[in-house]
Design an enzyme around this catalytic site. Structure first.
Site, short mmCIF file in Angstrom:
data_model
loop_
_atom_site.label_atom_id
_atom_site.label_comp_id
_atom_site.label_asym_id
_atom_site.label_seq_id
_atom_site.Cartn_x
_atom_site.Cartn_y
_atom_site.Cartn_z
N GLY A 10 0.74 -1.04 0.00
CA GLY A 10 -0.03 -0.02 0.12
C GLY A 10 0.77 1.28 -0.07
N CYS A 11 2.10 1.03 -0.13
CA CYS A 11 3.11 2.33 -0.14
C CYS A 11 3.38 2.43 -1.56
CB CYS A 11 4.38 1.84 0.61
SG CYS A 11 5.09 3.19 1.37
#
Lengths: 138, 102, 110
Positions: free
Chosen positions: C108-109
């Site tokens: 999710g980065c």
């Protein structure tokens, strides 16, 4: 900033056994990524999806990453509503005690652990599903 | 001709299991692998089908696939033989041909 | 790509994340920090060690907001905030600390 945040109800429906196909892992990754967007998220495990939460998964023999422990992190990601289809368990000779216990921590009550798991009938699930803004099936 | 049938799909997902069993003859064996191993568990709605077939054919299930899914070996239907990769290879060579039900 | 530490070579990806989790040791973390012009102190190690424990338990590197919240729980509210964590890891606490901890880039980065 200043804009009114729109919160929608998202439900991720998990219907496949883990490891045989990539659906279970993909769903988990999408859920973790989308948790950054402050939406009202719930997860449903139905049909063969109930196998995703089985305890004692050991994947050394098949040479794949065991992602079953990642479900325990869902509480940290503010995902507190997990629905398990009771009839799907019954058809498979399983009971809720065969599945992992998933909890979230209530910061307002000194991090007390509260269960995220809701065992529901298909009728109840249908009702909950129909209240969603967005349903994504894996 | 002796034939080894392999089934890799969950019985809840498609009808491979019934199609496969309908084609089996006396010298056939059935090996359940990947999600197919769900078929050999006790107390599912397919357990009776497996128990009926056990009197007619040899039935096997692949151990690493059971373990990966957290399916307890104690809950495998009695009479189903649990095998590893080495025995999978042996089964393949012992039979005249292999039919993979996908 | 490879990272040289104490005469040994370790495989890293194009962003400098260690390819193999089990290769990690403290010298590697120090070498990565040095290359970024930083020196690791106790405050950094608290976060790095937390990340390694989190990965061990859940098999993922936590997203930054999860990291912040959990650090607050474990090390106290004065440390569980972005200001504190960004001062320690100016390239982003999750990204940079995960790299030093030998973990993959957090899910999710972007």
């Amino acid at each position: 900033m200043g804009e009114e945040a729109i919160i929608k109800k998202f439900m991720y429906v998990n219907r496949k056994s883990p490891y045989g196909t990539i659906y279970a892992l993909e769903s988990l990754e999408v859920v973790l990524i989308s948790a950054a967007f402050d939406q009202d998220v719930s997860l449903t495990f139905t049909d063969d999806g109930v196998y995703q939460l089985m305890k004692n998964q050991k994947t050394e023999g098949i040479g794949m990453k065991n992602f079953s422990s990642t479900y325990s992190a869902l509480g940290d990601y503010e995902i507190k509503k997990i629905y398990i289809d009771k009839e799907s368990l019954e058809e498979r000779g399983l009971s809720i005690s065969d599945l992992q216990e998933l909890v979230w921590e209530d910061e307002d009550e000194d991090y007390a652990e509260k269960s995220s798991i809701n065992l529901v009938s298909r009728d109840e699930l249908s009702e909950i599903m129909n209240q969603q803004d967005i349903v994504m099936s894996f | 001709m002796s034939m080894l049938h392999t089934v890799n799909k969950s019985p809840f997902e498609n009808s491979s299991i019934s199609s496969c069993l309908a084609m089996c003859t006396n010298d056939s064996s059935v090996l359940f692998i990947e999600d197919g191993v769900i078929s050999v568990m006790k107390s599912t709605k397919f357990s009776d089908l497996i128990m009926d077939s056990l009197s007619k054919y040899k039935i096997y299930a692949l151990k690493p696939d059971l373990e990966a899914r957290g399916l307890s070996l104690d809950n495998v239907i009695d009479g189903v033989e649990i095998v590893g990769y080495d025995e999978f290879v042996d089964l393949t060579t012992e039979h005249d041909s292999v039919q993979s039900w996908l | 790509m490879a990272l040289e530490v104490n005469g040994k070579s370790y495989e890293v990806d194009e962003e400098g994340y260690l390819a193999n989790l089990n290769d990690w040791d403290a010298d590697i973390a120090n070498a990565m920090a040095e290359a970024d012009g930083a020196a690791l102190e106790d405050n950094h190690w608290e976060v790095i060690n937390f990340l390694r424990e989190y990965y061990e338990e859940y098999q993922i590197a936590p997203a930054v907001r999860v990291l912040t919240k959990q650090i607050g729980k474990k090390l106290g509210k004065e440390k569980g905030n972005s200001k504190y964590l960004y001062e320690l890891f100016p390239y982003g606490p999750a990204k940079q600390a995960c790299k030093y901890a030998g973990l993959p880039k957090p899910t999710g980065c972007v």
